[in-house]
Design an enzyme around this catalytic site. Sequence first.
Site, PDB file in Angstrom:
ATOM      1  N   GLY A   1       0.765  -1.249   0.000  1.00 57.14           N
ATOM      2  CA  GLY A   1       0.000   0.000   0.000  1.00 57.14           C
ATOM      3  C   GLY A   1       0.790   1.291   0.000  1.00 57.14           C
TER       4      GLY A   1
ATOM      5  N   ILE B   1       0.585   5.884   4.654  1.00 55.79           N
ATOM      6  CA  ILE B   1       0.836   5.325   5.992  1.00 55.79           C
ATOM      7  C   ILE B   1       1.821   4.159   5.863  1.00 55.79           C
ATOM      8  CG2 ILE B   1      -0.248   4.050   7.880  1.00 55.79           C
ATOM      9  CD1 ILE B   1      -2.719   5.875   7.510  1.00 55.79           C
TER      10      ILE B   1
ATOM     11  N   ASP C   1      -2.368  -6.822  -7.244  1.00 64.22           N
ATOM     12  CA  ASP C   1      -3.673  -6.161  -7.247  1.00 64.22           C
ATOM     13  C   ASP C   1      -4.597  -6.998  -6.366  1.00 64.22           C
ATOM     14  OD1 ASP C   1      -6.189  -5.205  -7.718  1.00 64.22           O
ATOM     15  OD2 ASP C   1      -6.016  -5.167  -9.905  1.00 64.22           O
TER      16      ASP C   1
ATOM     17  N   TYR D   1     -17.813   9.615   4.766  1.00 65.37           N
ATOM     18  CA  TYR D   1     -17.011   8.382   4.797  1.00 65.37           C
ATOM     19  C   TYR D   1     -17.804   7.205   4.218  1.00 65.37           C
ATOM     20  CZ  TYR D   1     -12.963   5.667   6.280  1.00 65.37           C
ATOM     21  OH  TYR D   1     -11.830   4.887   6.294  1.00 65.37           O
TER      22      TYR D   1
ATOM     23  N   LYS E   1     -14.812  -0.633   6.474  1.00 66.09           N
ATOM     24  CA  LYS E   1     -13.924  -0.721   7.644  1.00 66.09           C
ATOM     25  C   LYS E   1     -14.568  -1.559   8.759  1.00 66.09           C
ATOM     26  CE  LYS E   1     -10.372   1.739   6.215  1.00 66.09           C
ATOM     27  NZ  LYS E   1      -9.221   1.013   5.662  1.00 66.09           N
TER      28      LYS E   1
ATOM     29  N   ILE F   1      -5.141  11.462   8.587  1.00 64.85           N
ATOM     30  CA  ILE F   1      -3.822  11.903   8.098  1.00 64.85           C
ATOM     31  C   ILE F   1      -3.969  12.272   6.624  1.00 64.85           C
ATOM     32  CG2 ILE F   1      -1.455  11.139   7.606  1.00 64.85           C
ATOM     33  CD1 ILE F   1      -1.636   9.295  10.006  1.00 64.85           C
TER      34      ILE F   1
ATOM     35  N   THR G   1      -3.414  12.052   3.214  1.00 67.10           N
ATOM     36  CA  THR G   1      -2.771  11.163   2.238  1.00 67.10           C
ATOM     37  C   THR G   1      -3.584  11.213   0.939  1.00 67.10           C
ATOM     38  OG1 THR G   1      -4.103   9.264   2.881  1.00 67.10           O
ATOM     39  CG2 THR G   1      -2.000   9.539   4.043  1.00 67.10           C
ATOM     40  N   LEU G   2      -3.122  10.457  -0.042  1.00 68.47           N
ATOM     41  CA  LEU G   2      -3.842  10.388  -1.320  1.00 68.47           C
ATOM     42  C   LEU G   2      -5.271   9.872  -1.112  1.00 68.47           C
ATOM     43  CD1 LEU G   2      -3.084  10.849  -4.304  1.00 68.47           C
ATOM     44  CD2 LEU G   2      -2.550   8.406  -4.452  1.00 68.47           C
TER      45      LEU G   2
END
Length: 259
Positions: free
Chosen positions: A15, A22, A68, A159, A166, A195, A197-198
């Site tokens: 990842g 992360i 993948d 979300y 999740k 955080i 991130t992309l």
Amino acid sequence: MDLLQLKDKNVVVMGVANERSIAWGVAKQLFAVGANVLFTYRKERSLTKLEKMLEKYDYTAKAIIQCDVNDDASIEEAFQRVKEEVGVVHGLVHSVAFANPSDLRDDFIHTSRDGFAFALDTSAYSLVAVSKAIRPLMTEGGSIITMSYLGAERVLDGYNIMGVAKAALESSVKYLANDLGEDGIRVNAISAGAIRTLSAKGVPSFNDILSKIEETAPLRRNVTQEEVANMSIAMLSQLSTGVTGEIVYVDGGYNIMGV
Ligand code: NAD
């Protein structure tokens, strides 16, 4: 005394998309403690970035392998390569998730059947699939960690389907921990604070989330990539041998608050 005992241990990191990932934070700390790091990547773009980052920091990866997680054949091939490279694996960092951006923009109720299945497949089932693939390689016991988020338990604006994914991921952690415990393999999730991130770019209300955490979390700030990485190291290491099936929060305490 080497409390971590990660030196010369083989750890697969899945990842890394760029320096903000992360997974990259975890990889840097793994290099720092002397582990052998094997990376998997999905797109050629990530491979190019990863190679540049390794050069910049003067790190040498044990292997860099395409994988993948939506594709069983790709997972099988990737872990066959891992087997050929190192034979035994001690740790796995699953730091992979994706949902169709359109499913995060609208209300949750409009999630499409395909979008629901795709998000769950990529972000939750992938942990089951890679755990199954790595189990025969963890012959000396091991530690598998994955990255979750508070949206698994609470409704967080924007979300949406990722929260449902999740929730499935966290539940999968517990069932996998039960299945793999007899092999001395532990499975835990780190519920990281927000955080930049992309992936975070895909969450429309992300800036509001960061501000709210700063105002409300017990530590009155957001956490860093390094703080999540440090807990990841603890969960991969000998420091946490009695811990499995847990969701460990690295969020400045935000999850304990009522609002
Ligand atoms: P990121 O975009 O840097 O990493 C996500 C990774 O998932 C990318 O490397 C991407 O290539 C990979 N990926 C997506 N689909 C894939 C597929 N089919 N096969 C293989 N790889 C695939 O973002 P990040 O924030 O570092 O995300 C890592 C994990 O941390 C995710 O599970 C994310 O949900 C979780 N997390 C992030 C935050 C945050 O605020 N950034 C908070 C809590 C949890």
